[in-house]
Scaffold this active site. Structure first.
Site: not given
Ligand code: IMP
Length: 198
Positions: A99, A103, A159, A165
């Site tokens: 990942e 979050d 992003d 990115r």
């Protein structure tokens, strides 16, 4: 004075390119030490792509790579859905979900559940960034990069509406400025040597 007011607020660099490199090297070493027989790294599209690409190049055990994509979780939308499944069969193999950031943990928890149903030897989680303060569901992180506080971050795969990115660094950005203009940081990140060098 007028030109200063027009300039976007400076983003705050959280991880420089050098710090990213040393974090990647540490995590790659940890995974190489754990998986002598090889491992399947599963990148979560699209934010994990630069991270995964850098990890595999410094790992010292056999690595297979595959990708999954899911719908982003948005509050009220119900649940996360699989958009792209694996091509590889992970039955009997060690798998690591890679990942960009964990979050709320909803995506990672969903993916881990999904993969565990396929009878792998093991499933682990590796993340570049961990924002524990926002966690909604508990997620065990086996290979953790850096912890970030409660700020929206861009760069190195992360992003905002498809932008930023490809930065070599990770920076905290102002969500209100981005909401007004998603390109607000383009001149800062892509036009100034300070950020290009980091
Ligand atoms: P979670 O399901 O809430 O843990 O987060 C899932 C995905 O949301 C991450 O893999 C990122 O792609 C995206 N995300 C979360 N926080 C940020 C951020 O600060 N910047 C950019 N993308 C983020």
């Amino acid at each position: 004075m007028a030109s200063q007011e027009a300039a976007p607020r400076q983003p705050r660099v959280l991880l420089t390119a050098a710090e990213i490199d040393s974090t990647v090297a540490r995590l790659a070493a940890e995974m190489s030490a754990r998986y002598h027989d090889g491992v399947v790294l599963i990148g979560v599209l699209r934010g994990s792509v630069p991270f995964l690409a850098d990890l595999v190049r410094v790992m010292t055990v056999p690595v297979s790579v595959d990708f999954m994509a899911i719908t982003p979780y948005t509050p009220g939308s119900g649940r996360v859905r699989l958009l792209k499944d694996l091509d590889l069969d992970i039955a009997g193999r060690d798998a690591v979900i890679v990942e960009d950031i964990v979050d709320t943990g909803l995506s990672t928890a969903f993916l881990r559940r999904e993969l565990e149903r396929r009878n792998p030897r093991s499933v682990a989680v590796c993340t570049l960034l961990d924002r524990r303060i926002r966690r909604v569901v508990p997620v065990e992180i086996d290979f953790a990069g850096a912890e970030v506080a409660d700020a929206f971050v861009v760069g190195y795969g992360l992003d905002h509406e498809g932008r930023y990115r490809n930065l070599r660094l990770v920076a905290a950005a102002d969500v209100e400025l981005l909401a007004d203009d998603p390109d607000v940081y383009v001149p800062v990140f892509y036009g100034s040597p300070e950020f290009e060098l980091e």
